[in-house]
Write an enzyme that holds these catalytic residues in place. Structure first.
Site, PDB file in Angstrom:
ATOM      1  N   ASN A  62       0.831  -1.208   0.000  1.00  0.00           N
ATOM      2  CA  ASN A  62       0.000   0.000   0.000  1.00  0.00           C
ATOM      3  C   ASN A  62       0.862   1.254   0.000  1.00  0.00           C
ATOM      4  O   ASN A  62       1.921   1.303   0.612  1.00  0.00           O
ATOM      5  CB  ASN A  62      -1.033   0.014   1.138  1.00  0.00           C
ATOM      6  CG  ASN A  62      -0.470  -0.273   2.515  1.00  0.00           C
ATOM      7  OD1 ASN A  62       0.541  -0.939   2.662  1.00  0.00           O
ATOM      8  ND2 ASN A  62      -1.145   0.236   3.525  1.00  0.00           N
ATOM      9  N   GLU A  64       0.422   5.200   0.675  1.00  0.00           N
ATOM     10  CA  GLU A  64      -0.486   6.217   1.227  1.00  0.00           C
ATOM     11  C   GLU A  64      -0.056   7.627   0.838  1.00  0.00           C
ATOM     12  O   GLU A  64       1.003   7.821   0.232  1.00  0.00           O
ATOM     13  CB  GLU A  64      -0.557   6.045   2.753  1.00  0.00           C
ATOM     14  CG  GLU A  64      -1.156   4.686   3.132  1.00  0.00           C
ATOM     15  CD  GLU A  64      -1.417   4.503   4.609  1.00  0.00           C
ATOM     16  OE1 GLU A  64      -0.917   5.311   5.427  1.00  0.00           O
ATOM     17  OE2 GLU A  64      -2.122   3.532   4.950  1.00  0.00           O
ATOM     18  N   CYS A  73      -4.242   0.623  -2.456  1.00  0.00           N
ATOM     19  CA  CYS A  73      -4.057  -0.642  -1.734  1.00  0.00           C
ATOM     20  C   CYS A  73      -2.967  -1.503  -2.378  1.00  0.00           C
ATOM     21  O   CYS A  73      -2.724  -1.434  -3.587  1.00  0.00           O
ATOM     22  CB  CYS A  73      -5.343  -1.446  -1.752  1.00  0.00           C
ATOM     23  SG  CYS A  73      -6.679  -0.722  -0.809  1.00  0.00           S
ATOM     24  N   GLU A  75      -2.978  -4.703  -3.070  1.00  0.00           N
ATOM     25  CA  GLU A  75      -3.434  -5.643  -4.093  1.00  0.00           C
ATOM     26  C   GLU A  75      -3.493  -4.977  -5.462  1.00  0.00           C
ATOM     27  O   GLU A  75      -3.116  -5.563  -6.484  1.00  0.00           O
ATOM     28  CB  GLU A  75      -4.844  -6.178  -3.759  1.00  0.00           C
ATOM     29  CG  GLU A  75      -4.945  -6.920  -2.443  1.00  0.00           C
ATOM     30  CD  GLU A  75      -5.341  -6.032  -1.285  1.00  0.00           C
ATOM     31  OE1 GLU A  75      -4.764  -4.935  -1.131  1.00  0.00           O
ATOM     32  OE2 GLU A  75      -6.231  -6.430  -0.528  1.00  0.00           O
ATOM     33  N   CYS A 112     -10.257  -4.910   0.480  1.00  0.00           N
ATOM     34  CA  CYS A 112     -11.356  -3.928   0.471  1.00  0.00           C
ATOM     35  C   CYS A 112     -12.253  -4.161  -0.750  1.00  0.00           C
ATOM     36  O   CYS A 112     -11.905  -4.917  -1.670  1.00  0.00           O
ATOM     37  CB  CYS A 112     -10.798  -2.513   0.466  1.00  0.00           C
ATOM     38  SG  CYS A 112     -10.218  -1.967  -1.146  1.00  0.00           S
ATOM     39  N   CYS A 115     -10.679  -3.411  -4.225  1.00  0.00           N
ATOM     40  CA  CYS A 115      -9.747  -4.463  -4.675  1.00  0.00           C
ATOM     41  C   CYS A 115     -10.534  -5.680  -5.163  1.00  0.00           C
ATOM     42  O   CYS A 115     -10.158  -6.308  -6.161  1.00  0.00           O
ATOM     43  CB  CYS A 115      -8.787  -4.843  -3.552  1.00  0.00           C
ATOM     44  SG  CYS A 115      -7.558  -3.549  -3.236  1.00  0.00           S
TER      45      CYS A 115
END
Ligand code: THU
Length: 160
Positions: A62, A64, A73, A75, A112, A115
């Site tokens: 991830n 940010e 994210c 993934e 999430c 994803c």
């Protein structure tokens, strides 16, 4: 009116060593990727590892941002990089792991919603399911495709 029950099939493991060598390798790659996450705001370090049909493993984590909504994210970082590098190579499996305070979360690490939607797109793109391995220190969950994580998904054929 009809009431229907839909079934989700999972495999659950309490020990990493109970999984196949290939799955273990992918999980270890995801855990390693989590170490390099850029997550100064959430301090929730996520790593993902994608196994491609050509045998290559692509890792992501991830990323940010001070403007929270601009992060991405693990993934999707891994999948998009895999597709950008090998646009014609199918994805066989994806493992995801998360660490906080330097320790793996108990698990399973749940992707999430966005994803999950991207997993569905990747499956549609390469016309094959992705083995999804959701890591955790106490429980590892394995699903045989994104349908189990996102039933009734919006897919390319939903566009009519
Ligand atoms: N995160 C992921 O990397 N993957 C997920 O599927 C869930 C959430 C990240 C996003 C954010 O950087 C942090 O975890 C906390 O939400």
């Amino acid at each position: 009116m009809q009431k229907k029950i839909y079934q989700i099939n999972t495999e659950e493991y309490n020990n990493l060593t109970d999984l196949s060598e290939t799955d273990q390798q992918l999980i270890l790659a995801a855990r390693e990727a989590a170490e390099k996450a850029y997550a100064p705001y959430s301090k929730f370090n996520v790593g993902a590892a994608v196994l491609l049909a050509n045998g290559e493993i692509i890792k992501g984590n991830n990323q940010e941002n001070a403007d929270f909504t601009d992060g991405l994210c693990a993934e999707r970082v891994a999948l998009f990089f895999a597709h950008a590098t090998y646009p014609d190579v199918a994805v066989k499996a994806l493992a995801v792991a998360a660490k906080t305070g330097g320790k793996l979360i108990p698990g399973p690490t749940q992707p999430c919603g966005s994803c999950r939607q991207v997993f569905v797109e990747t499956e549609s793109r390469f016309k094959q399911p992705i083995r999804l391995i959701l890591d955790g220190a106490e429980k590892i969950m394995v699903l045989d495709g994104a349908d189990s994580l996102l039933p009734f998904a919006f897919k390319p054929d939903s566009l009519g």
